[in-house]
Design a protein around this motif. Sequence first.
Motif, PDB file in Angstrom:
ATOM      1  N   PRO A 217       4.920  10.111  -0.932  1.00 44.21           N
ATOM      2  CA  PRO A 217       4.827  10.474   0.146  1.00 44.21           C
ATOM      3  C   PRO A 217       4.760  11.988   0.442  1.00 44.21           C
ATOM      4  CG  PRO A 217       6.037   8.717   0.191  1.00 44.21           C
ATOM      5  CD  PRO A 217       6.280   9.142  -1.212  1.00 44.21           C
TER       6      PRO A 217
ATOM      7  N   GLN B 209       7.964  -0.147  -8.916  1.00 46.32           N
ATOM      8  CA  GLN B 209       8.546   1.002  -8.145  1.00 46.32           C
ATOM      9  C   GLN B 209       7.372   1.607  -7.555  1.00 46.32           C
ATOM     10  OE1 GLN B 209      11.901   3.037 -10.017  1.00 46.32           O
ATOM     11  NE2 GLN B 209      12.214   1.575 -11.364  1.00 46.32           N
TER      12      GLN B 209
ATOM     13  N   PRO C 197       4.181  -0.169  -5.072  1.00 45.80           N
ATOM     14  CA  PRO C 197       4.722  -0.469  -3.535  1.00 45.80           C
ATOM     15  C   PRO C 197       4.510   0.822  -2.866  1.00 45.80           C
ATOM     16  CG  PRO C 197       6.213  -1.570  -5.056  1.00 45.80           C
ATOM     17  CD  PRO C 197       5.374  -0.845  -6.091  1.00 45.80           C
ATOM     18  N   GLU C 198       4.997   1.928  -3.391  1.00 49.23           N
ATOM     19  CA  GLU C 198       4.882   3.092  -2.963  1.00 49.23           C
ATOM     20  C   GLU C 198       3.458   3.619  -2.375  1.00 49.23           C
ATOM     21  OE1 GLU C 198       6.828   5.259  -1.415  1.00 49.23           O
ATOM     22  OE2 GLU C 198       8.865   4.741  -2.183  1.00 49.23           O
TER      23      GLU C 198
ATOM     24  N   ARG D 278       0.741   1.552  -2.524  1.00 42.51           N
ATOM     25  CA  ARG D 278       0.000   0.809  -1.477  1.00 42.51           C
ATOM     26  C   ARG D 278       0.537   0.906   0.055  1.00 42.51           C
ATOM     27  NH1 ARG D 278       1.006  -4.432  -5.488  1.00 42.51           N
ATOM     28  NH2 ARG D 278      -0.822  -4.286  -6.562  1.00 42.51           N
ATOM     29  N   SER D 279       1.649   1.584   0.195  1.00 46.33           N
ATOM     30  CA  SER D 279       2.259   1.578   1.255  1.00 46.33           C
ATOM     31  C   SER D 279       1.394   2.941   2.112  1.00 46.33           C
ATOM     32  CB  SER D 279       3.640   1.923   1.494  1.00 46.33           C
ATOM     33  OG  SER D 279       4.162   2.905   0.821  1.00 46.33           O
ATOM     34  N   ILE D 280       1.379   4.045   1.148  1.00 41.68           N
ATOM     35  CA  ILE D 280       0.601   5.094   1.359  1.00 41.68           C
ATOM     36  C   ILE D 280      -0.781   4.975   1.656  1.00 41.68           C
ATOM     37  CG2 ILE D 280      -0.414   7.502   0.768  1.00 41.68           C
ATOM     38  CD1 ILE D 280       2.570   7.563   1.491  1.00 41.68           C
ATOM     39  N   LYS D 281      -1.472   4.033   0.900  1.00 37.50           N
ATOM     40  CA  LYS D 281      -3.012   3.877   0.994  1.00 37.50           C
ATOM     41  C   LYS D 281      -3.207   2.977   2.379  1.00 37.50           C
ATOM     42  CE  LYS D 281      -7.028   3.121  -1.555  1.00 37.50           C
ATOM     43  NZ  LYS D 281      -7.548   2.792  -3.207  1.00 37.50           N
ATOM     44  N   GLN D 282      -2.341   2.369   2.858  1.00 42.21           N
ATOM     45  CA  GLN D 282      -2.643   1.406   4.091  1.00 42.21           C
ATOM     46  C   GLN D 282      -2.170   2.074   5.402  1.00 42.21           C
ATOM     47  OE1 GLN D 282      -0.278  -2.198   3.057  1.00 42.21           O
ATOM     48  NE2 GLN D 282      -1.572  -2.748   1.411  1.00 42.21           N
ATOM     49  N   ALA D 283      -1.484   3.141   5.168  1.00 42.88           N
ATOM     50  CA  ALA D 283      -0.939   3.806   6.209  1.00 42.88           C
ATOM     51  C   ALA D 283      -2.109   4.925   6.961  1.00 42.88           C
ATOM     52  CB  ALA D 283       0.226   4.891   6.138  1.00 42.88           C
TER      53      ALA D 283
ATOM     54  N   ASN E 252      -3.939   7.924   8.148  1.00 46.17           N
ATOM     55  CA  ASN E 252      -3.979   9.511   7.590  1.00 46.17           C
ATOM     56  C   ASN E 252      -5.001  10.017   7.929  1.00 46.17           C
ATOM     57  OD1 ASN E 252      -5.373   8.339   5.544  1.00 46.17           O
ATOM     58  ND2 ASN E 252      -3.652   8.159   4.251  1.00 46.17           N
TER      59      ASN E 252
ATOM     60  N   ASP F 187      -4.389  -0.004  -9.901  1.00 44.73           N
ATOM     61  CA  ASP F 187      -3.499  -1.347  -9.878  1.00 44.73           C
ATOM     62  C   ASP F 187      -3.241  -1.824 -11.597  1.00 44.73           C
ATOM     63  OD1 ASP F 187      -2.889  -1.997  -7.177  1.00 44.73           O
ATOM     64  OD2 ASP F 187      -5.038  -2.532  -6.789  1.00 44.73           O
TER      65      ASP F 187
END
Length: 356
Positions: free
Chosen positions: A186, A221, A224-225, A227-232, A234, A243
């Motif tokens: 992040p 590890q 997951p980080e 994917r959470s960034i790409k979906q948030a 911004n 992937d």
Amino acid sequence: MSDKLKFLFDHDILLNPKRIGPYSVEIDPTNRCPIGCHYCVWSEMRARNDVSLREDVFSRLIDDLIELCVAGIVFTGGGEPLSHPFTRKAITRAKAGGVSVGLFTSGVPLHKKVCAEILPSLSWIRFNVAAPTRNSYKQIQGADVFEHVVQNITNCVNTRNEGRLNVKLGIGCVLSRRASDPATIPALVALATTLRLDFIQFKHDLNEIGQPQYELWWQSQVLPELRSIKQAPNTHLKVDYSDNTYTFTPKASCFIARKMAAIKADGSVVVCKLHRDNAAMAVGNINDETFQSIWLNARRQKIVETLEQEGCNSCCGYKDFNRHVMITRETAGARVGHITSYAVGLERFAEDINFI
């Protein structure tokens, strides 16, 4: 398979035997580098062979590639491309000759004067930044130049915006199991956003790719980080990652090598950029003869034919493309997807941040 590769194949750009030269060429101008990244896959090669292309050879190479109507050149390493004094001229000359140009760089030599000189001739720049702070950068990339690099990136962004230049700017970040903390992802995205960059690419560590421990780490590890960034929500920043952990697989036919080439700092020409340090993939040396004569020689043709017949089991990002070729050949050469016009497709390909 990516749209750009499908477009190139559907329009016979990559595989048409009447197209004499390569479509894309990667050039390592030098093996010298101002930083010492922990994950550098070419560090041992550079230590063994601290060389640079001779300027006259480098100059002749660019002229050869223009004459062969090569679509794209990527200046990379090896070492830091801009550590070679002729690279700046090579970039502007290639662009003037109708070639799209991309640059991988540490950003260390890219001060204001160099930035103003080469930015108008580039389609994209990918800066090698693997850490978001001065201390972590020094630890991972082996030099205390983080603030200097950030300032140079800022200068590039300002020059691009003020001149309304059509060049994509972004960060390439190698994630290494031995050195990187996924929790900093992040912060890296935040850095790229603050710098007003167009993209950030999270890259595999080629030293470990395909190893079970690395695959487990990436899947459990890292992804997951990411994917959470790409979906948030911004800004316009494009966050790019794979992937796929590119597990080593049985050999599969390779067709992409027919239209690609890589040139090392010692002048060696190899058929595939992933095999720069593999003597079996070398087909000649531009210190001894022209690139065009090497490209057309019998040794290269034999290697390409062997790759098409017997395949390669490297961790290659072009496997989907190769499967597409096989399927199309098995269906009597049927072509699909002639939706994008030739001119628009080429323009889109040249501007793509993932330029081959």
